[in-house]
Design an enzyme around this catalytic site. Structure first.
Site, short mmCIF file in Angstrom:
data_model
loop_
_atom_site.label_atom_id
_atom_site.label_comp_id
_atom_site.label_asym_id
_atom_site.label_seq_id
_atom_site.Cartn_x
_atom_site.Cartn_y
_atom_site.Cartn_z
N HIS A 1 0.87 -1.18 0.00
CA HIS A 1 0.00 0.00 0.00
C HIS A 1 0.91 1.23 0.00
O HIS A 1 2.15 1.13 -0.04
CB HIS A 1 -0.94 -0.03 1.21
CG HIS A 1 -0.26 -0.28 2.52
ND1 HIS A 1 0.61 0.63 3.09
CD2 HIS A 1 -0.28 -1.35 3.35
CE1 HIS A 1 1.06 0.14 4.22
NE2 HIS A 1 0.56 -1.06 4.41
N HIS B 1 4.03 1.34 2.17
CA HIS B 1 5.22 0.66 1.64
C HIS B 1 5.89 1.51 0.55
O HIS B 1 7.12 1.60 0.48
CB HIS B 1 4.84 -0.68 0.99
CG HIS B 1 4.31 -1.70 1.95
ND1 HIS B 1 3.01 -2.12 1.93
CD2 HIS B 1 4.91 -2.39 2.95
CE1 HIS B 1 2.83 -3.03 2.86
NE2 HIS B 1 3.96 -3.22 3.51
N MET C 1 -1.94 3.41 7.81
CA MET C 1 -2.09 2.45 6.72
C MET C 1 -1.51 1.09 7.13
O MET C 1 -0.46 1.03 7.79
CB MET C 1 -1.37 2.95 5.47
CG MET C 1 -2.14 4.05 4.81
SD MET C 1 -1.47 4.39 3.18
CE MET C 1 -2.48 5.78 2.75
#
Ligand code: PAF
Length: 283
Positions: free
Chosen positions: A33, A36, A187
């Site tokens: 996501h 990363h 996230m």
């Protein structure tokens, strides 16, 4: 981007890159996501080449955890990395990482005690073991990790110091600040498991943490503030709070009050999904 799944090809690919500049490694378990990709972009600023590993590491999942359900989407991940200009994708199978007869475990005490270390016995042994192997396999100049897994970062730094793992960059184990959705939720690959209702309720977590931090900074005692935080989460639809604790940011030792280097750590479950977050307390 070169994708390799076997050690001899990895060695060759790494030798070629190394002859041509420095390497920053971003270790991941895939299901990439924006968090990363932020690590990848940061890595590209710090080294000549970015290498990413994707390996869903069975040794860091406990019994009854989501190893089988953990999202695996190599083709999609690979396209994202290619678009970011990543030079090397290391995607070994379990038999390559842990061949038959594999028998070595790395266990880091101290920083791995409590928090996720208490809730997920053996988890940090699995993380330390695979990260040590990844460092030896890729031999990067530096490696980047998200600060969302703050305790993991502390474990990896301790392991690298204790085992004299030589990563040449001055800031070799580089922590990257948490990337959050617009409503503040950190996230995580696991956010994909949340239903729309649970996803909405999950945003209570960072908000309740901010309120607790404001109270602690105002001089209120930590214990009742943290109890209030837990009640807020349960009231918002979380099924369980695994922990809500004030700890020293470096030693991860428990704190009763702000010591000037404090962080708030929370793990809580909503709709069967375990979310973790941490925030700086000391101004
Ligand atoms: O943070 C992760 O994704 C994993 O724990 C890591 C560092 C890639 C080790 O498997």
């Amino acid at each position: 981007m070169q994708t390799v799944t076997a050690l001899p090809q990895l060695r060759q690919a790494v030798d070629e890159l190394r002859g041509n500049g420095s390497i920053a490694l971003v270790p991941t378990m895939g299901a990439l996501h924006d968090g990363h990709l932020t690590l990848v972009r940061e890595a590209a600023k710090l080294a000549s080449h970015v290498a990413v590993s994707i390996f869903v590491n069975p040794r860091q999942f406990g019994e009854g955890e989501d190893l089988d359900a953990y999202p695996r989407q190599l083709a999609e991940d690979s396209a994202k990395l290619e678009a970011e200009g990543v030079a090397l994708l290391w995607a070994p199978g379990v038999d390559v990482m842990y061949p038959q007869g594999y028998a070595t475990n790395i266990s880091v005490s101290g920083v791995s005690a409590g928090l996720c270390g208490a809730d997920r016995p053996g988890h940090f042994d699995g993380v330390a073991t695979v990260v040590c192997k990844l460092f030896n396999q890729v031999r990067p100049d530096m490696a980047l990790f998200g600060e969302k897994d703050w305790q993991q970062l502390a474990v990896i730094r301790r392991m690298a110091r204790d085992l004299d793992l030589v990563l040449p960059h001055v800031d070799a184990i580089h922590g990257v600040p948490i990337v959050r959705d617009p409503d503040g939720l950190a996230m995580s690959s696991r956010n994909a498991y949340l239903s729309p209702e649970h996803r909405e309720a999950a945003a209570t977590l960072p908000r309740a943490m901010d309120e607790a931090i404001a109270r602690i900074r105002d001089g209120q005692e930590a214990a009742p503030v943290l109890a209030m935080l837990e009640d807020q989460l349960l009231g918002a639809g979380f099924g369980r709070v695994d922990y809500a604790e004030l700890r020293d940011a470096d030693s991860i030792a428990p704190l009763a009050a702000d010591n000037g280097n404090a962080r708030l750590f929370v793990a809580a479950r909503i709709g069967g999904t375990r979310l973790i977050d941490n925030k700086k307390v000391s101004p």
